[in-house]
Enzyme design. Structure first.
Site, PDB file in Angstrom:
ATOM      1  N   ASP A  82       0.829  -1.203   0.000  1.00 15.60           N
ATOM      2  CA  ASP A  82       0.000   0.000   0.000  1.00 15.60           C
ATOM      3  C   ASP A  82       0.864   1.255   0.000  1.00 15.60           C
ATOM      4  OD1 ASP A  82      -1.907   1.920   0.316  1.00 15.60           O
ATOM      5  OD2 ASP A  82      -2.761   1.117   2.162  1.00 15.60           O
TER       6      ASP A  82
ATOM      7  N   ASP B 208      -1.740   5.415  -5.393  1.00 14.70           N
ATOM      8  CA  ASP B 208      -2.059   4.442  -4.350  1.00 14.70           C
ATOM      9  C   ASP B 208      -2.230   3.036  -4.917  1.00 14.70           C
ATOM     10  OD1 ASP B 208      -3.050   3.011  -2.211  1.00 14.70           O
ATOM     11  OD2 ASP B 208      -4.540   4.509  -1.631  1.00 14.70           O
TER      12      ASP B 208
END
Length: 478
Positions: free
Chosen positions: A102, A290
């Site tokens: 992440d 992201d």
């Protein structure tokens, strides 16, 4: 002479293996795992994504790190390109777990054998089996719409690729509705300043210790559109400490970060839809890059402008508000620029799946069954960052995250990469259980914290994987 010949033969395999890596660069092949029986609760995950970037944390501290062994790590792309995970080893002797990668968060957490609510499909870390495990007296609890995560801040040996560190993480003992099917937690790849645990992320600790050949890591995310029952398939490549020149062509276009290090932030300058360019005001263009997000989130007026260029498109209502649908026989062509190249997004990535009018989550009189859900959604307004750029875009480029000078870079993929496998067929988007953080709060004791085709993807699942929203308590420093 004979003995020298035997020595040369014995060393040959090691010589060949050494040519596969460049210096201290680690190339970690990504593998893709498809769970055909998984379903998604898209409206809840969209709402979770909106909330991921709206909290604050203070009092950041770092951990010490050290360099250790060299190893390549097989990795997994989950749920039809929804998110990407990697095997991370924890403890002495090492215990292996699939953790979500992440770049939109900075914390590291894993469930443990003390977890009282984890299902049998979730591998758990056993602290008792690690001679290097050290628990602190600091407990951390996080509350979500769909459940909670609670644990103790601990420290242990962590190995990722060819690198080993003594790393702090959250050893989770209570969680509900947050992870499933072989996943055990999250490895954050953002910067220290947004760490809820107030620790230095693994990659940044390596960078601070000068253990990386280059101060960066890079991704190639492979695309699959028609996976039914495969338990694992190649999903791309993560390179820690460098780039892999066989995965891209031409030069890497680096774009300087638009603020001090927190998220990996760029500024969207324009979006071109069906051949028409929509200019984006810099004040509403700040974007987080992201890897744990499936879709692209755009500010309310820009999302509306984007879908206004697609004939027959409509905004969904009710629980699906903020999502858009369009006729399934339409190729939605989108290009996005961050001030340089106008990067194309494949129509395959713009099509999430058919709207199922019998699914109450997507009940909308203006969205019949042959309408498909689009991959750009309305993330709201007055947010910082205003955009979230996920795998919908990142599958179409080779992406590089560089610490110094701080920048994100993109390059054109090498010929033949990210092919679409199989024949995509219409399939309904249905409801399921996914992480849904709401007003995520953190409370602790003993430490300071802050509260190419228009056909849709088959068997699509859309958890925008906000498991790492536990690290969503952030402050942007401008």
């Amino acid at each position: 002479m004979l003995s020298l010949l035997l020595v040369a033969i014995a060393l040959l395999p090691f010589t060949l293996a050494a040519r596969q890596l460049d210096g201290d660069v680690v190339h970690a092949p990504i593998m893709r795992r498809s769970h055909f029986n998984r379903v998604a609760n898209l409206p809840k995950t969209v709402e979770a994504l909106r909330r991921k970037y709206g909290h604050q944390v203070t009092n950041v501290k770092s951990t010490k790190s050290k360099r250790a062994s060299t190893a390549a790590i097989p990795m997994t792309c989950e749920e039809n390109d929804s998110y990407y995970s990697s095997v991370v080893s924890i403890g002495t002797p090492p215990q292996n777990f699939n953790l979500i990668l992440d770049t939109g968060a900075s914390d590291f957490w894993v469930v443990t054998t003390s977890c009282t609510s984890c299902g049998s499909d979730i591998p758990e870390f056993n602290p008792s089996n690690s001679s290097t495990y050290k628990a602190t007296s600091s407990n951390l609890e996080l509350d979500y719409d769909s459940g909670s995560a609670q644990g103790v801040i601990a420290q242990d040996s962590v190995t990722f690729g060819s690198f080993e560190l003594s790393q702090e993480f959250l050893a989770v003992n209570v969680t509900s509705g947050l992870i499933y099917n072989g996943l055990s937690g999250v490895m954050g790849l953002g910067f220290t300043s947004i760490s809820t645990l107030q620790t230095t992320p693994f990659w940044e600790a390596l960078y601070n210790a000068n253990d990386l050949a280059e101060p960066l890591f890079s991704f190639y995310l492979e695309r699959y559109v028609s996976q039914a029952n495969n338990s694992a398939a190649p999903g791309g490549m993560l390179t820690l400490g460098g780039t892999n020149s066989s995965l891209y062509t031409g030069s890497i276009e680096y774009l300087n970060m638009t603020s001090p290090s927190s998220f990996w932030l760029l500024t969207v300058s324009s979006v071109t839809v069906q051949g028409k360019t929509i200019a984006v005001d810099p004040l509403s263009g700040l974007a987080s890059i992201d890897t744990s997000t499936t879709l692209i989130g755009a500010p309310t007026p820009i999302a509306a402008s984007i879908w206004a260029q697609v004939p027959g498109s409509t905004e969904l209502t009710g629980n699906s508000q903020g999502l858009y649908a369009f006729p399934c026989d339409t190729n939605v062509t989108v290009r996005i620029s961050f001030g340089g190249t106008n990067w194309a997004i494949s129509p395959l990535d713009m099509n999430i799946g058919t709207v199922n009018e019998f699914d109450p989550t997507f009940s909308n009189a203006s969205a019949p069954s042959q309408m498909c859900v689009g991959a750009i959604f309305d993330v709201g307004i007055h947010n910082a960052p205003a955009w979230i750029i996920g795998a919908t875009f990142l599958k179409n480029v080779y992406s590089v995250f560089r610490a110094n000078p701080a920048a994100v870079g993109f390059a054109q993929l090498a010929s033949g990469l990210s092919p679409s496998t199989g024949s995509p067929e219409p399939s309904p988007v249905v409801t399921g259980s996914t992480p849904s953080p709401s007003n995520t709060s953190a409370s602790s004791s003993g430490s300071s914290t802050s509260s190419g085709s228009a056909s849709p993807i088959k068997n699509i699942a859309l958890p925008l994987i906000l498991l790492s929203s536990v690290a969503g308590c952030v402050t942007l420093f401008f």
